[in-house]
Write a protein that holds these residues in place. Structure first.
Motif, PDB file in Angstrom:
ATOM      1  N   ILE A  79       0.837  -1.204   0.000  1.00 19.59           N
ATOM      2  CA  ILE A  79       0.000   0.000   0.000  1.00 19.59           C
ATOM      3  C   ILE A  79       0.872   1.253   0.000  1.00 19.59           C
ATOM      4  CG2 ILE A  79      -1.656   1.343   1.354  1.00 19.59           C
ATOM      5  CD1 ILE A  79      -2.932  -1.292   2.192  1.00 19.59           C
ATOM      6  N   LEU A  80       1.927   1.250   0.797  1.00 21.50           N
ATOM      7  CA  LEU A  80       2.835   2.395   0.805  1.00 21.50           C
ATOM      8  C   LEU A  80       3.492   2.587  -0.561  1.00 21.50           C
ATOM      9  CD1 LEU A  80       4.545   1.946   4.300  1.00 21.50           C
ATOM     10  CD2 LEU A  80       2.911   3.716   3.635  1.00 21.50           C
ATOM     11  N   LEU A  83       0.982   4.221  -2.992  1.00 19.28           N
ATOM     12  CA  LEU A  83       0.826   5.664  -2.787  1.00 19.28           C
ATOM     13  C   LEU A  83       2.053   6.425  -3.277  1.00 19.28           C
ATOM     14  CD1 LEU A  83      -0.891   5.771   0.722  1.00 19.28           C
ATOM     15  CD2 LEU A  83      -1.900   5.457  -1.541  1.00 19.28           C
ATOM     16  N   HIS A 100      -2.710   9.931  -5.260  1.00 23.90           N
ATOM     17  CA  HIS A 100      -2.050   9.562  -4.005  1.00 23.90           C
ATOM     18  C   HIS A 100      -3.063   9.545  -2.857  1.00 23.90           C
ATOM     19  CE1 HIS A 100       1.081   9.503  -0.876  1.00 23.90           C
ATOM     20  NE2 HIS A 100       0.403  10.473  -0.289  1.00 23.90           N
ATOM     21  N   TYR A 101      -3.821  10.624  -2.722  1.00 24.61           N
ATOM     22  CA  TYR A 101      -4.782  10.706  -1.617  1.00 24.61           C
ATOM     23  C   TYR A 101      -6.043   9.901  -1.892  1.00 24.61           C
ATOM     24  CZ  TYR A 101      -1.909  14.309   0.533  1.00 24.61           C
ATOM     25  OH  TYR A 101      -0.871  14.987   1.138  1.00 24.61           O
ATOM     26  N   GLY A 104      -5.171   6.422  -1.067  1.00 22.07           N
ATOM     27  CA  GLY A 104      -4.985   6.384   0.377  1.00 22.07           C
ATOM     28  C   GLY A 104      -6.309   6.318   1.110  1.00 22.07           C
ATOM     29  N   ALA A 108      -7.714   3.352   3.580  1.00 21.19           N
ATOM     30  CA  ALA A 108      -7.958   3.691   4.982  1.00 21.19           C
ATOM     31  C   ALA A 108      -9.403   3.494   5.411  1.00 21.19           C
ATOM     32  CB  ALA A 108      -7.550   5.146   5.243  1.00 21.19           C
ATOM     33  N   THR A 150      -6.244  10.137   8.748  1.00 23.74           N
ATOM     34  CA  THR A 150      -6.883  10.248   7.434  1.00 23.74           C
ATOM     35  C   THR A 150      -7.471  11.640   7.242  1.00 23.74           C
ATOM     36  OG1 THR A 150      -7.438   7.884   7.511  1.00 23.74           O
ATOM     37  CG2 THR A 150      -8.611   9.234   5.902  1.00 23.74           C
ATOM     38  N   ALA A 153      -4.670  14.002   6.439  1.00 21.76           N
ATOM     39  CA  ALA A 153      -4.185  13.826   5.062  1.00 21.76           C
ATOM     40  C   ALA A 153      -5.130  14.486   4.071  1.00 21.76           C
ATOM     41  CB  ALA A 153      -4.030  12.345   4.754  1.00 21.76           C
TER      42      ALA A 153
END
Length: 278
Positions: A79-80, A83, A100-101, A104, A108, A150, A153
């Motif tokens: 997952i990292l 992103l 990216h978000y 994410g 999440a 979250t 972010a």
């Protein structure tokens, strides 16, 4: 059904026939979906036959039953990497931050792709850390509380997004360079590029992990955390079902068989109960 109606209008058939339904069900889609597509037309034909007796109801058993693909459960590292790769794929475009978000948020919260893509900025309350997901699958709406990390972010993303007046005027939370909402194709293409880069898909292959598997991963990790903390899974499962927007709790039960660790935890619980009764 709208797709089927358009297909039928282009044909020479004047009424719904089994031949027409089979041709449509196998048109432009892989074999995995043929059975479910034909089942949709079958239900429609039963309803239509009440007013038009010339309607044919397609028989069952023409195609093998649809089987759900085996879910892929992502690791933290994967997952990292997903992103990080989104930031690298589009270095000169605002899509780098959006994707990216966006991915994410999927990881999440377990939101469906369409729920996150259609999220309105007015439905993202970053003061309270709450999303309002409106009229999604099966017409359900729900509130989705966010973890503080979250929320932080998404606040960073919204600040960067609103620097540009065009993006600031977009009604959608996630936008592209020109302030439009996300379409279906572009994020999926970027996701496929990542799976190939990460070695999760052959360079020219079509089979591989799906974006929807981020939702499976969220559900499995939530259940594992509850098992390991000794929670009553039967009592807490409706919470997960509500959070994910499932219509029935039974739709959430299938996640229990989605990962070997979950099966092992269930086995340990069962063994403990047997030992207590001996």
């Amino acid at each position: 059904m709208r797709n089927f109606v358009e297909f039928a209008r282009r044909s020479d058939e004047q009424h719904v026939t089994s031949k027409l339904a089979v041709e449509w069900a196998s048109h432009q889609c892989g074999p995995a979906t043929w059975s479910s597509r034909l089942s949709t037309v079958r239900s429609f034909a039963r309803h239509l036959k009440v007013d038009d007796p010339r309607t044919e109801i397609p028989p069952s058993g023409i195609f093998p039953p649809q089987r759900r693909p085996r879910p892929f459960i992502y690791s933290d590292e994967e997952i990292l990497d997903l992103l990080a790769t989104m930031l690298e794929l589009h270095p000169a475009s605002f899509r780098r931050l959006t994707y990216h978000y966006f991915f994410g948020l999927l990881a999440a919260t377990g939101l469906r792709f369409s729920e996150a893509a259609r999220l309105l900025r007015d439905d993202a309350d970053l003061e309270t850390g709450m999303l309002t997901i409106r009229e999604t699958k099966f017409g359900k709406s729900r509130l989705v509380p966010l973890h503080p990390s979250t929320t932080a972010a998404l606040s960073r993303y919204s600040t960067d997004r609103d620097v540009c007046p065009i993006r600031r005027n977009c009604k959608f939370f996630f936008t592209g360079d020109r302030g439009r909402g996300l379409n279906h194709a572009n994020p999926h293409y970027s996701f496929i590029l990542w799976t190939r880069k990460a070695g999760l898909r052959d360079p020219t292959g079509t089979e591989g992990p799906r974006i929807h598997d981020l939702r499976h991963t969220f559900a499995v990790r939530t259940l594992l955390a509850w098992y390991r903390s000794g929670d009553d899974i039967e009592r807490r499962l409706p919470e997960l079902s509500t959070y994910l927007g499932h219509t029935y709790v039974r739709h959430t039960y299938r996640y229990l068989a989605a990962h070997p660790d979950l099966l092992e935890q269930a086995k340990l619980r069962l063994d403990a109960r047997w030992e207590a009764t001996e």
